[in-house]
Write a protein that holds these residues in place. Sequence first.
Motif, PDB file in Angstrom:
ATOM      1  N   ALA A 222      -1.807  -1.625  -0.848  1.00 50.18           N
ATOM      2  CA  ALA A 222      -2.800  -2.170   0.078  1.00 50.18           C
ATOM      3  C   ALA A 222      -3.021  -1.216   1.252  1.00 50.18           C
ATOM      4  N   LEU A 223      -1.945  -0.607   1.742  1.00 49.92           N
ATOM      5  CA  LEU A 223      -2.066   0.328   2.860  1.00 49.92           C
ATOM      6  C   LEU A 223      -2.850   1.574   2.463  1.00 49.92           C
ATOM      7  N   LEU A 224      -2.608   2.075   1.264  1.00 53.07           N
ATOM      8  CA  LEU A 224      -3.301   3.282   0.817  1.00 53.07           C
ATOM      9  C   LEU A 224      -4.794   3.037   0.628  1.00 53.07           C
ATOM     10  N   GLU A 225      -5.156   1.805   0.292  1.00 53.13           N
ATOM     11  CA  GLU A 225      -6.566   1.486   0.100  1.00 53.13           C
ATOM     12  C   GLU A 225      -7.255   1.102   1.406  1.00 53.13           C
TER      13      GLU A 225
ATOM     14  N   VAL B 120      -5.145 -13.965  -7.432  1.00 55.50           N
ATOM     15  CA  VAL B 120      -5.703 -13.724  -6.102  1.00 55.50           C
ATOM     16  C   VAL B 120      -5.211 -12.360  -5.638  1.00 55.50           C
ATOM     17  N   THR B 121      -6.123 -11.460  -5.316  1.00 52.80           N
ATOM     18  CA  THR B 121      -5.740 -10.111  -4.914  1.00 52.80           C
ATOM     19  C   THR B 121      -6.687  -9.580  -3.853  1.00 52.80           C
ATOM     20  N   THR B 122      -6.179  -8.690  -3.012  1.00 53.13           N
ATOM     21  CA  THR B 122      -6.999  -8.037  -1.995  1.00 53.13           C
ATOM     22  C   THR B 122      -7.445  -6.656  -2.454  1.00 53.13           C
ATOM     23  N   ARG B 123      -6.989  -6.220  -3.636  1.00 51.37           N
ATOM     24  CA  ARG B 123      -7.267  -4.863  -4.100  1.00 51.37           C
ATOM     25  C   ARG B 123      -8.194  -4.876  -5.314  1.00 51.37           C
ATOM     26  N   PRO B 124      -9.159  -3.947  -5.353  1.00 54.44           N
ATOM     27  CA  PRO B 124     -10.117  -3.914  -6.465  1.00 54.44           C
ATOM     28  C   PRO B 124      -9.460  -3.787  -7.834  1.00 54.44           C
ATOM     29  N   LYS B 125      -8.343  -3.047  -7.912  1.00 54.04           N
ATOM     30  CA  LYS B 125      -7.685  -2.828  -9.196  1.00 54.04           C
ATOM     31  C   LYS B 125      -6.437  -3.691  -9.366  1.00 54.04           C
TER      32      LYS B 125
ATOM     33  N   ALA C 268       3.145   2.437   6.842  1.00 57.96           N
ATOM     34  CA  ALA C 268       4.588   2.209   6.763  1.00 57.96           C
ATOM     35  C   ALA C 268       4.876   0.771   6.360  1.00 57.96           C
ATOM     36  N   VAL C 269       5.955   0.607   5.596  1.00 54.08           N
ATOM     37  CA  VAL C 269       6.453  -0.703   5.187  1.00 54.08           C
ATOM     38  C   VAL C 269       7.909  -0.791   5.623  1.00 54.08           C
TER      39      VAL C 269
ATOM     40  N   GLY D 114       7.335   9.206  -0.657  1.00 56.73           N
ATOM     41  CA  GLY D 114       6.016   8.800  -1.127  1.00 56.73           C
ATOM     42  C   GLY D 114       4.961   8.891  -0.037  1.00 56.73           C
ATOM     43  N   SER D 115       3.742   8.511  -0.378  1.00 56.93           N
ATOM     44  CA  SER D 115       2.628   8.574   0.569  1.00 56.93           C
ATOM     45  C   SER D 115       2.755   7.545   1.681  1.00 56.93           C
TER      46      SER D 115
END
Length: 213
Positions: free
Chosen positions: A90-93, A141-146, A103-104, A54-55
């Motif tokens: 989260a990393l991709l954004e 609660v989220t850190t991502r717009p979507k 990396a995770v 994956g990315s």
Amino acid sequence: RVLERATHTIVQQVEAMKHMVNEFAEYARAPESNLVPLDINTLVRDVVDLYRGGSVRVRHDLASTPLYVEGDEGRLRQLLHNLVKNAAEALLEAAMAGGVAPAVTLRTRLRPDEGLVELRVDDNGPGFPPDLVEHIFEPYVTTRPKGTGLGLAIVKKIVEEHAGRVHAFNPAEGGARVLILLPALAGGAHTVSTGVAVPPGAVEGGADTAPSC
């Protein structure tokens, strides 16, 4: 073309709403756990294999012998998927500085003196926003717009179903970390490796009956 774009937008919105409804239903449903002896290392390997190519690079650093807990295989797999998916998205954004590849890493070890199995999920991104980290396990609660804000809330719920604890914080070396502690199954094969303690101020969630860090 206008009709085609409008149709595509509608389909995307419907899929997003479907995903949100499914996550809400999963969060709201009563647990029906089937607890059996499970090796956490085996589950981690299986989940990491699904993300190869994956990315975002997803890898593991596991204890050298099995780490057994009494758990529901389906629920724990979902927990792992939620953690990896949340970190990867989260990393991709995020804007990765200096061209660093996202990396995770999933790590496991035994805490023998406490009778706990430790599962850590680390990423190399910018970390949790300081104003959100204290509420990161709360629904919506989220850190991502979507994002739906239910991924980590479901993680906390699954941990509680297994009498465990979960913590989220930004380690000193950078990135974000989610640390899960589950009761080790007596009589299983274990190994001891070095690890990190939960720092003061780390956000915690989990069953009140679980051992503290």
